[in-house]
Enzyme design. Structure first.
Site, PDB file in Angstrom:
ATOM      1  N   GLU A  60      24.462  76.167  39.097  1.00 58.87           N
ATOM      2  CA  GLU A  60      24.500  75.487  37.793  1.00 58.87           C
ATOM      3  C   GLU A  60      23.106  75.235  37.239  1.00 58.87           C
ATOM      4  OE1 GLU A  60      26.446  74.553  40.367  1.00 58.87           O
ATOM      5  OE2 GLU A  60      28.342  75.289  39.564  1.00 58.87           O
ATOM      6  N   HIS A 129      36.548  66.680  40.313  1.00 59.43           N
ATOM      7  CA  HIS A 129      36.845  67.772  39.383  1.00 59.43           C
ATOM      8  C   HIS A 129      37.691  67.308  38.204  1.00 59.43           C
ATOM      9  CE1 HIS A 129      35.742  69.916  43.070  1.00 59.43           C
ATOM     10  NE2 HIS A 129      35.458  70.948  42.317  1.00 59.43           N
TER      11      HIS A 129
END
Lengths: 324, 345
Positions: A60, A129
């Protein structure tokens, strides 16, 4: 006019801009061959080729750091973070690098980039998540923050974000992906920083964002049965914030409720409440109320997740209590 | 380890440049050292914020930067003023960045040098992105990024190297291994035998270079650039060098290293060996060096004067520099801050 799912609207919005501007590129984990783990980028690789639609390693920091470099060198890159929770792994790049570049170059270096990311709960993905993190991005000076609630808004606001000369974090809500809505034909471009009044009514203003918008609308319909006219505003973007629409509504209703999915402390509704209190205290007929997720990680268990995230019932109850 | 000019100024291989260029680059190193010492000195007078001196690393910076093409991108750090200046960033700008003036971070037109990264490591990723974009645009521009041995322990190094390997971006990673990350020695920074060796893990060539050797740095960077322009991707250059001064003006290196070690490295001074080489070639004499040192002195003094003479930043700039177009919220906060010095009444 076509009926599209929210997820298909993402691909439609990206395609609209890639078609128009060859400098628009998309990178991210599984965005190309797999079409995105949420299938939001399906068909883009086939249409625009592997140079402009690229799968990346699981990195990321590199996704966000690289689009920052690319944005400085003439591209209008879109980077996808599979889950908004992963912002935590690249927050240095997003908050310390991307958000501060224009400022630290005295306004000279522009970063026309978009970080798209799947946000929010409702899918039983558990605490790492499922978070709603739009308030994190809102807290960093230099980022624009957009969170659409309908397929048409996805297309228009995505186009607005891609064309924007500054970095935009674009939160797509996981619980809305499968939902459908009418999307006008042809090019759609929406200005960032424009809220939308979705239901007009005289008694209270309910402000919501993303997946909380349909719930606020449902709650408003129910409140009408109890004789309470609830006006519903979809903020659509937190930065810039359309305070004009907000103030116009509250000056009419004199009451305000915010519906937020982010955890309670320092959620965006607190900022809205603070702004309205400072600017419109004497117009208010009662305290501003906030409906939020409690200050907890989202549970993975279905009943518990449903309990934690603001529900239609909780919105109705909260509004009825404050109106009593 | 690639070495062309040894510490005694003897050639071990053909020089990668003619005597004229060697003289020019020697002069650049003299000027850079002058700037470095001046900056450290005016910091002590409170005229600069914390300063990170690069003395000892002139060859690593000037040698590599001299190999770049004018349009190549440079993404460097707070200790890389010599490289940034060599690539076109004026001393005045570099001083401004140390005076808390954001105008220093704004690159002059046509100078592809990003503001110095204060964050350790994150900027390597931007160099990969810049290079990736250049390739997509069909250009043969490359991007060079500078960082220290300490930065290789950051995750950013791994992610940047990995992406550069997978995407074959024209990125030159120049690690100035100056033996210390503040107080932590290179030995305790990584168990790898060399930093150059880490490149293997990413499918990228890694080259260990004598970072105090102007010629070796120039050649290694030039070769890496040729590969990058031919589409062969990135290179990691480990420039073995030494930070002769403190980490910053706020640091006392005697707390963590011996003076003996410093003296050993001073004997490998990057300027001295070029001076000796030029003397052997009949291209150096004391009069010339005195003249270039004086010119350097004047050049740096003028930059200091220019930076200090700049009118202070208008407070409105801190709002105007936020977005291309100011948001309504910021416009309001600007009014609150600048008009009434209060919040809403």
């Amino acid at each position: 006019m076509a009926e599209l799912t929210y997820r298909d609207a993402v691909a439609r919005g990206i395609a609209q801009e890639m078609e128009r501007d060859p400098s628009v590129v998309l990178i991210g984990e599984d965005v190309a061959k797999a079409g995105g783990v949420f299938k939001t980028t399906a068909g883009l690789l086939e249409r625009f080729g592997p140079e402009r639609v690229r799968d990346t390693p699981i990195s990321e920091e590199a996704i966000t750091g690289m689009i920052m470099g690319a944005a400085m060198n003439g591209l209008r890159p879109i980077g996808e973070l599979m889950f908004s929770d992963f912002l935590a792994t690249c927050w240095d790049i997003v908050a310390n690098q991307i958000a501060k570049t224009r400022y630290m170059t005295d306004g000279q270096v522009s970063l026309p980039l978009v970080i798209r990311t799947a946000n929010g709960g409702g899918a039983r993905f558990g605490g790492q998540h499922s978070q709603s993190l739009e308030n994190w991005a809102m807290a960093v000076p230099g980022l624009k923050v957009v969170a659409p609630s309908t397929p048409a808004d996805v297309v228009g606001l995505l186009a607005g974000a891609i064309r924007d000369p500054d970095p935009v974090v674009f939160f797509e809500h996981k619980a809305l992906f499968a939902g459908k809505g009418e999307v006008p034909d042809g090019e759609i471009v929406d200005a960032l920083g424009t809220a939308r009044v979705l239901r007009e009514a005289p008694d209270i203003t309910i402000v919501a964002l993303a997946a909380m918008v349909p719930k606020a609308l449902e709650a408003a319909a129910e409140l009408a049965e109890h004789g309470i006219g609830a006006e519903v505003i979809d903020l659509r973007s937190l930065v810039p914030l359309d305070t004009a629409t907000l103030f116009a509504s509250v000056s009419k209703t004199s009451r305000l409720a915010t519906v937020e999915e982010n955890p309670r402390l320092a959620g965006w509704g607190a900022e809205i409440a603070s702004i309205v209190t400072e600017e419109m205290f004497w117009d208010l007929d009662g305290p501003i109320v906030r409906v939020t997720t409690p200050h907890i990680p989202l549970p993975a268990a279905d009943e518990l997740e449903d309990l934690a995230i603001p529900s239609v019932e909780r919105i109705v109850d909260t509004v009825r209590r404050t109106m009593a | 380890m690639l070495q062309i000019l040894n510490p005694s100024g003897e050639l071990l291989d053909d020089p990668p440049m003619d005597v004229d260029l060697a003289r020019r680059l020697f002069r650049a190193m003299v000027t850079a050292r002058q700037y470095d010492r001046k900056a450290a000195s005016i910091q002590k007078q409170g005229r600069l914020a914390t300063y990170a001196p690069f003395e000892g690393q002139e060859a690593a910076q000037i040698g590599s930067a001299a190999a770049l093409r004018q349009d190549d991108w440079m993404v460097a750090t707070y200790r890389d003023a010599a490289a940034m200046w060599m690539h076109g960033c004026p001393w005045t700008h570099l001083l401004l960045t140390r005076m808390g003036d954001e105008r220093g971070g704004s690159p002059p037109e046509g100078v592809p040098v990003l503001p110095p990264s204060i964050t350790v490591g994150a900027h390597m990723l931007h160099a990969v992105g810049l290079a990736w974009a250049a390739r997509l645009q069909g250009s043969d521009r490359a991007a060079v990024t500078y960082f220290g041995d300490g930065a290789t322990s950051e995750g950013d190094f791994h992610e940047a190297m990995n992406f550069a390997g997978v995407y074959r971006t024209p990125t030159i990673f120049v690690c100035q291994n100056n033996q210390y990350a503040i107080s932590l020695s290179r030995r305790r920074q990584t168990a790898s035998a060399t930093i150059a060796g880490k490149a293997d893990a990413y499918g990228v060539p890694g080259v260990l270079v004598d970072g105090n050797d102007l010629f070796a740095m120039y050649r290694a960077t030039g070769e890496a650039l040729s590969r990058a322009r031919e589409g062969q991707g990135a290179t990691l250059i480990e420039a073995l060098t030494y930070r002769l001064g403190p980490h910053t003006t706020g640091d006392d290196p005697s707390r963590y290293r011996d003076e003996e070690e410093v003296e050993e490295w001073r004997a490998k001074d990057p300027l001295e060996r070029v001076r000796r080489y030029l003397a052997t070639e009949g291209a150096w004499d004391e009069g010339w060096e005195t003249a270039i040192a004086e010119a350097a002195h004047e050049e740096v003094d003028e930059a200091v004067e220019e930076a200090e003479a700049l009118p202070p930043l208008a407070p409105v700039g801190i709002f105007e520099a936020m977005f291309a177009e100011m948001t309504p919220e910021l416009a309001q906060q600007q009014r609150w801050l600048l008009d009434s010095r209060h919040g809403p009444a």
